[in-house]
Design an enzyme around this catalytic site. Sequence first.
Site, mmCIF file in Angstrom:
data_model
loop_
_atom_site.group_PDB
_atom_site.id
_atom_site.type_symbol
_atom_site.label_atom_id
_atom_site.label_comp_id
_atom_site.label_asym_id
_atom_site.label_seq_id
_atom_site.Cartn_x
_atom_site.Cartn_y
_atom_site.Cartn_z
ATOM 1 N N HIS A 130 -8.103 1.362 -4.449
ATOM 2 C CA HIS A 130 -9.032 1.138 -3.340
ATOM 3 C C HIS A 130 -9.700 2.479 -3.036
ATOM 4 C CE1 HIS A 130 -9.459 0.128 1.262
ATOM 5 N NE2 HIS A 130 -10.615 0.331 0.670
ATOM 6 N N ASP A 175 -6.723 -6.431 3.814
ATOM 7 C CA ASP A 175 -6.088 -5.109 3.880
ATOM 8 C C ASP A 175 -6.183 -4.550 5.290
ATOM 9 O OD1 ASP A 175 -5.212 -2.506 3.495
ATOM 10 O OD2 ASP A 175 -6.814 -1.943 2.110
ATOM 11 N N MET A 178 -8.545 8.390 -0.473
ATOM 12 C CA MET A 178 -9.371 8.830 0.665
ATOM 13 C C MET A 178 -9.811 10.276 0.460
ATOM 14 S SD MET A 178 -7.206 7.226 3.797
ATOM 15 C CE MET A 178 -6.577 5.545 3.759
ATOM 16 N N HIS A 210 -1.036 -1.296 -4.475
ATOM 17 C CA HIS A 210 -2.296 -0.955 -3.810
ATOM 18 C C HIS A 210 -2.329 0.556 -3.570
ATOM 19 C CE1 HIS A 210 -5.889 -1.854 -1.422
ATOM 20 N NE2 HIS A 210 -5.455 -0.953 -0.555
ATOM 21 N N ASP A 229 -4.448 3.701 -2.226
ATOM 22 C CA ASP A 229 -5.548 4.078 -1.324
ATOM 23 C C ASP A 229 -6.027 5.499 -1.597
ATOM 24 O OD1 ASP A 229 -5.898 1.778 0.465
ATOM 25 O OD2 ASP A 229 -3.811 2.160 1.010
ATOM 26 N N SER A 252 0.858 -1.190 0.000
ATOM 27 C CA SER A 252 0.000 0.000 0.000
ATOM 28 C C SER A 252 0.890 1.234 0.000
ATOM 29 C CB SER A 252 -0.888 0.013 1.241
ATOM 30 O OG SER A 252 -1.341 1.332 1.467
ATOM 31 N N MET A 297 -11.904 4.895 -1.133
ATOM 32 C CA MET A 297 -12.585 5.184 0.134
ATOM 33 C C MET A 297 -13.149 6.592 -0.019
ATOM 34 S SD MET A 297 -9.648 3.505 2.527
ATOM 35 C CE MET A 297 -8.497 3.561 1.169
ATOM 36 N N MET A 330 -11.533 -5.668 4.747
ATOM 37 C CA MET A 330 -10.749 -4.786 5.609
ATOM 38 C C MET A 330 -10.517 -5.483 6.945
ATOM 39 S SD MET A 330 -10.173 -2.131 3.802
ATOM 40 C CE MET A 330 -9.219 -1.331 5.096
HETATM 41 C C1 DX5 Z 1 -6.416 1.614 5.317
HETATM 42 C C2 DX5 Z 1 -5.892 1.318 3.939
HETATM 43 C C3 DX5 Z 1 -4.797 0.327 3.918
HETATM 44 C C4 DX5 Z 1 -3.589 0.747 4.703
HETATM 45 C C5 DX5 Z 1 -2.817 -0.461 5.067
HETATM 46 O O1 DX5 Z 1 -7.521 2.422 5.223
HETATM 47 O O2 DX5 Z 1 -6.936 0.811 3.102
HETATM 48 O O3 DX5 Z 1 -4.462 -0.065 2.592
HETATM 49 O O4 DX5 Z 1 -2.766 1.636 4.022
HETATM 50 O O5 DX5 Z 1 -1.769 -0.081 5.872
HETATM 51 P P1 DX5 Z 1 -1.157 -1.090 6.950
HETATM 52 O O6 DX5 Z 1 -0.654 -2.270 6.191
HETATM 53 O O7 DX5 Z 1 -0.081 -0.275 7.587
HETATM 54 O O8 DX5 Z 1 -2.276 -1.450 7.888
HETATM 55 ZN ZN ZN Z 2 -6.385 -0.116 1.120
#
Ligand code: DX5
Ligand code: ZN
Length: 231
Positions: free
Chosen positions: A68, A177, A38, A34, A36, A9, A70, A139
């Site tokens: 991903h 994840d 947000m 990956h 993320d 990630s 969010m 998750m």
């Molecule tokens: C959390 C993200 C993850 C996160 C994982 O909201 O979707 O992808 O970055 O990070 P670690 O592996 O540090 O939990």
């Molecule tokens: Zn993620």
Amino acid sequence: MADFQIAPSILSADFARLGEEVSQVLASGADIVHFDVMDNHYVPNLTIGPQVCEALINHGITAPIDIHLMVKPVDRIIPDFAAAGATYITFHPEASEQVDRSLQLIRDEGCKSGLVFNPATSLDYLEWVIDKVDMVLLMSVNPGFAGQTFIPATLEKLRQARAIIDASGRDIRLEVDGGVKVDNIGETAKAGADTFVAGSAIFGAGQSSDPNSYDTVIGAMRQELSNARNH
Ligand code: DX5
Ligand code: ZN
């Protein structure tokens, strides 16, 4: 059985050197990127958008990019990520007014589609749309931040998701994840996961003085996965 794929990630990468960081983890044996996304609305944090995805591809990244989302709503941004070169686009069902339509939109845009399940979200969402899903992402923390602790109930949920996927006979990846590290990745594989997101466990290792630290941590994860398979 599907191959195991390790998905760093990039949330935990050094954003000032993002292209180089992603190239390094791929050279060290990671399989997919990956990414993320947000929005400070669906989750309480703000990260990166389609331009950064495109920039990684322009930097020369050819590995699949696993977006991903969010964000809420989801549909407006899907075509932008498809145009930016996404391979997978996954979203949280609570963030879409029309889950079936969003899944179809991702496929219509030429990408692989996926649903993401928060720790408290039931797998029931899968029942009527499983034919439109290429990835199920569970998750194992509440979304929003890297570096949180793995929630153990995810292991039983992985077993249930694996049973649903196998019963469907479809080619669907099962991704986990949140809080995945060398010492628990094997357990998640035994529970049925085949795609493993790790942020802080991988990029955190890069901040040590060992120049081969990404090789070391990804190699250790690969070893745990191989032990889990031969278990
Ligand atoms: C959390 C993200 C993850 C996160 C994982 O909201 O979707 O992808 O970055 O990070 P670690 O592996 O540090 O939990
Ligand atoms: Zn993620």
